[in-house]
Write a protein that holds these residues in place. Structure first.
Motif, PDB file in Angstrom:
ATOM      1  N   HIS B  27       0.837  -1.191   0.000  1.00 54.35           N
ATOM      2  CA  HIS B  27       0.000   0.000   0.000  1.00 54.35           C
ATOM      3  C   HIS B  27       0.876   1.247   0.000  1.00 54.35           C
ATOM      4  CE1 HIS B  27      -3.466   2.429   0.766  1.00 54.35           C
ATOM      5  NE2 HIS B  27      -2.946   2.936   1.851  1.00 54.35           N
ATOM      6  N   VAL B  28       0.462   2.264  -0.692  1.00 56.23           N
ATOM      7  CA  VAL B  28       1.213   3.531  -0.692  1.00 56.23           C
ATOM      8  C   VAL B  28       0.263   4.654  -0.300  1.00 56.23           C
ATOM      9  CG1 VAL B  28       2.584   5.150  -2.058  1.00 56.23           C
ATOM     10  CG2 VAL B  28       2.735   2.718  -2.533  1.00 56.23           C
ATOM     11  N   SER B  29       0.672   5.405   0.689  1.00 57.38           N
ATOM     12  CA  SER B  29      -0.116   6.573   1.077  1.00 57.38           C
ATOM     13  C   SER B  29       0.708   7.806   0.704  1.00 57.38           C
ATOM     14  CB  SER B  29      -0.365   6.500   2.588  1.00 57.38           C
ATOM     15  OG  SER B  29      -0.814   7.717   3.046  1.00 57.38           O
ATOM     16  N   GLY B  30       0.263   8.544  -0.262  1.00 57.81           N
ATOM     17  CA  GLY B  30       1.041   9.679  -0.764  1.00 57.81           C
ATOM     18  C   GLY B  30       1.904   9.243  -1.929  1.00 57.81           C
ATOM     19  N   GLN B  31       3.156   9.701  -1.925  1.00 55.53           N
ATOM     20  CA  GLN B  31       4.044   9.353  -3.037  1.00 55.53           C
ATOM     21  C   GLN B  31       5.342   8.755  -2.517  1.00 55.53           C
ATOM     22  OE1 GLN B  31       4.281  12.880  -5.607  1.00 55.53           O
ATOM     23  NE2 GLN B  31       4.165  11.432  -7.301  1.00 55.53           N
ATOM     24  N   TYR B  46       3.733   1.782  -6.647  1.00 55.20           N
ATOM     25  CA  TYR B  46       2.287   1.570  -6.594  1.00 55.20           C
ATOM     26  C   TYR B  46       2.021   0.182  -6.010  1.00 55.20           C
ATOM     27  CZ  TYR B  46       3.276  -0.899 -10.949  1.00 55.20           C
ATOM     28  OH  TYR B  46       3.802  -1.751 -11.874  1.00 55.20           O
ATOM     29  N   LYS B  66       3.738   0.788   2.640  1.00 56.15           N
ATOM     30  CA  LYS B  66       3.730  -0.471   3.389  1.00 56.15           C
ATOM     31  C   LYS B  66       4.246  -1.568   2.459  1.00 56.15           C
ATOM     32  CE  LYS B  66      -0.007  -1.308   5.938  1.00 56.15           C
ATOM     33  NZ  LYS B  66      -1.416  -1.754   6.007  1.00 56.15           N
TER      34      LYS B  66
END
Lengths: 432, 315
Positions: B27-31, B46, B66
């Motif tokens: 999981h990616v939150s933001g960049q 991604y 994550k």
């Protein structure tokens, strides 16, 4: 061999114990309202500890299911359409939307475009809800919260969980009967489209409800945010091609972790008492789906097998305690209390082990009741009942061993029969 | 029979010897970015993407990623370059107890009853930091002094002007420069609301974070601003936009604006401020430039400066 295992007094005490347990089981119903722990422990099962504390923390990534967060607040249908387009382009095998598209929204053109996007793919499942149970208690009169504008063209599956008073979600119903015919649950419908053989296995079990086997939380699946899906620079094909894509409410980034669509599951770190819901609905559906695809169902022992095992356990336990009572009468209490504690830990270990490795669920409530009553039952029987009824005193503790036939000598066996017959006295013959 | 035993042994060895050669992005939150090697072109991360162990990852600003490696999750955050292999090693080092181990740990933990009512009563202060009733408001500020955000984030190893807002009160200000474990590095008594320090001359480590704050008397105090020294070469690499087609097509002014914006994104606020000022010096009447700089100042909690800039624009 069987004679060695047969102890009449132990058997009598075991039968007495079963009558007592049956009696306690009956009056338990009547005393239900007096139990102060009932409210706290009502929603607790021994396997919850296995899930929350004894589970292997190592995550096994599921390469068939991908979760997609639809966006915070009420997801816009236009954004949903764009996401659907991207997912269809990436070549997903099944697309399931855990969002209830309950009525057409203005402007209608957005819904028309969304439907067009959904129809670009064959295997699309939308969520609906079963509603209005008929008086027969088996048939639902309506399927709601998915407008026919969509549901007439794609597959649907009901998203109802079996839940009483915000309890832990443990069970799910794979199929239900409605006035329109049989309909499948959301996860079952997806599984049928992805792997029809998995559904055959599920239906062969012929269970009205299945216990959900939770393989883990959301970390066992790849999770996309709406931004990740819509970003055209991201190459989605390698991640989504041939997979099941579940779109739902999964706000993992939100600092406040909204309570909307969050439920209690056995994975909750606090398995008793007050706590906060721990899993979003879409992750529960993904867990059910994984269970169906992997054929990792939870199996419960049939009632008769459980009773037989309880009887055997109870019998040997009573015999064991009886032996201690007969041999060391004075420290009997001291020894047996420790034994009871040890046996309870051992029983818990066995139950946890069976569930952890083989997903076999055992009801050991009777076992523990029997274990707790054994000490007093043996003492009461030997000091009271046995002395009061004379015929019981005449029964030996153990059956006497069977008399062994003396072995014949080898020579004796080899001897011809004729030779063994004593000869007639020669003297009389000679006289004649 | 021997062959069977050998086959089982081989299977067991195979199961244990196969190590996961790549990390999966969960999981990616933001960049967040992945670099195949040092200085390579950044690849936007991604979910579902596989990362080779011989690479580096980095998150932008407050973004997090994550990752999953060998059954363990790894959370990556912060703008530093992190070796993927190192992350994997750290994840692999986490102990995996067997079922029996977990069971006995649970049983003995229950027996110890660390959180019994008696223990909570006895050591109640230990449990008081976890929860409080109410939400944060603005009625009574805890910090009466206000440092300017420009000197937070990544600072160049050069002369830096640390500024703060003037406040009502008497006596000089005390400037504190401390390490993250609150050990003092420098303490200066200042009459003005600014102090210039040559960070190159101070014994500061490149890989360490520091913070500074202001106090006045016994009660007035500012919150701490965290910063780290970032060499110019690293800043240049972080803000390298030469691989972006839009950057290559932009005009020289736009290019400078894009760099300034990128500097801000990378938390190089001091450098970003310098970049905006340089741009403004070349084109003082450029309305777009003034507005962008004003927006930047507003984001830096410098609303008076931003409004004066806009006011002079309107003139």
């Amino acid at each position: 061999m069987l004679r060695r295992l047969f102890y009449p007094h132990s058997l009598i005490v075991t039968c007495m114990m079963f009558i007592l347990i049956w009696f306690l089981d009956v009056i338990r119903i009547n005393l239900h309202f007096l139990n102060p722990f009932n409210e706290t422990l009502r929603d607790y099962e021994i396997t919850d500890i296995v899930y929350s504390r004894l589970r292997n923390s190592k995550i096994k990534l599921d390469n068939r299911i991908v979760l997609v967060h639809c966006g915070n607040g009420h997801p816009s249908r236009d954004t949903l359409r764009l996401m659907v387009d991207r997912i269809v382009d990436a070549g997903a095998k099944v697309l399931a939307i855990d969002i209830m598209l309950s009525e057409q929204k203005k402007p209608f053109v957005i819904d028309s475009l969304l439907r067009e996007s959904l129809l670009r793919m064959e295997n699309v499942v939308l969520a609906n809800e079963l509603h209005d149970l008929a008086d027969d208690g088996r048939t639902f009169r309506s399927q709601v919260n998915c407008d026919t504008f969509f549901s007439d063209y794609v597959y649907t599956g009901f998203i109802n969980f079996i839940d009483h008073d915000s309890s832990t979600i443990r069970l799910f119903s794979p199929r239900e009967v409605t006035t329109d015919g049989e309909c499948l649950s959301f996860a079952a419908r997806i599984a049928k489209l992805y792997d029809p053989s998995s559904m055959e296995r599920l239906f062969k079990r012929n269970n009205e409800v299945e216990e959900i086997f939770y393989s883990g939380n959301e970390n066992q699946f790849v999770q996309f945010g709406p931004k990740d899906i819509l970003d055209s620079t991201n190459e989605l094909q390698s991640t989504l091609s041939g997979k099941i894509v579940l779109i739902g409410f999964l706000p993992l980034d939100a600092w406040d972790k909204p309570l909307l669509d969050r439920h209690y599951t056995p994975l909750n770190a606090r398995y008793t008492g007050r706590n906060t819901p721990d899993m979003y609905g879409v992750v529960i559906h993904a867990n059910i789906l994984r269970m169906i695809l992997d054929n990792t169902y939870v199996n419960e022992l049939p009632f008769w097998a459980n009773m037989v095992l309880t009887f055997v356990f109870c019998y040997f336990n009573i015999h064991f305690f009886y032996q201690i009572f007969r041999r060391v009468s004075l420290p009997y209490q001291f020894i047996t209390r420790f034994l009871q504690l040890g046996e309870i830990v051992l029983l818990f270990f066995i139950v946890a082990l069976l569930f952890h490795y083989y997903r076999i669920k055992m009801d050991v409530a009777y076992w523990i009741t029997a274990l707790l009553l054994t000490f007093d039952a043996v003492k009461f029987y030997d000091n009271g009942v046995r002395k009061r009824f004379a015929f019981l005193s005449r029964i030996p503790y153990a059956l006497p061993p069977t008399e062994k036939r003396p072995k014949k000598d080898k020579k004796e066996i080899e001897q011809p029969i004729e030779e063994a017959v004593p000869e007639a006295p020669k003297s009389s013959a000679s006289k004649e | 029979m021997r062959a069977f035993t050998l086959a089982i042994c081989c299977l067991f060895l195979q199961q244990n010897s196969i190590a996961q050669n790549e990390i999966i992005v969960l999981h990616v939150s933001g960049q967040a970015f992945y670099y195949e090697r040092t200085g390579a072109k950044p690849i936007s991360m991604y979910p579902g993407m596989g990362l080779a162990l011989k690479g580096k990852v980095r998150c932008k600003g407050a973004s997090t990623a994550k990752l999953l490696y060998n059954g363990s999750t790894i959370i990556v955050s912060g703008g530093k370059y992190r070796d993927v292999e190192e992350l994997a090693r750290a994840a692999g080092a986490a102990s995996q107890m067997s079922f029996t181990g977990r069971f006995f740990s649970f049983v003995t933990e229950s027996v110890r009853e660390e959180n019994s009512q008696e223990n909570i009563k006895k050591y109640h202060r230990k449990h008081m930091g976890k929860t409080s009733g109410g939400i944060k408001g603005y009625a009574k500020p805890e910090y009466t002094l206000k440092p300017l955000l420009l000197t937070a984030g990544k600072l160049p190893s050069a002369q830096i002007v640390f500024r703060w807002r003037d406040s009502i009160g008497e006596g000089p200000y005390t400037f504190h420069l401390i390490t993250m474990d609150e050990k003092p590095v420098a303490q200066l008594i200042v009459r003005d609301t600014a102090i210039t320090l040559d960070l190159d001359k101070l014994a500061l480590n490149l890989d360490e974070k520091y913070s500074w704050y202001i106090s006045r008397g016994d009660t007035a105090k500012s919150y701490q601003l965290i910063f780290e020294i970032c060499p110019t070469s690293v800043v240049e690499r972080l803000t390298d936009l030469t691989h972006e087609p839009t950057f290559l097509e932009a005009s020289p002014e736009e290019k400078q604006l894009m760099i300034a914006f990128r500097l801000e994104e990378e938390q190089c606020f001091y450098d970003a401020n310098d970049a905006y000022q340089r741009l403004l010096a070349t084109a003082p009447n450029n309305l777009l430039l003034r507005r962008m700089y004003a927006a930047f100042l507003a984001r830096m909690d410098m609303a008076p400066e931003a409004s004066s800039l806009l006011f002079s624009t309107n003139k």
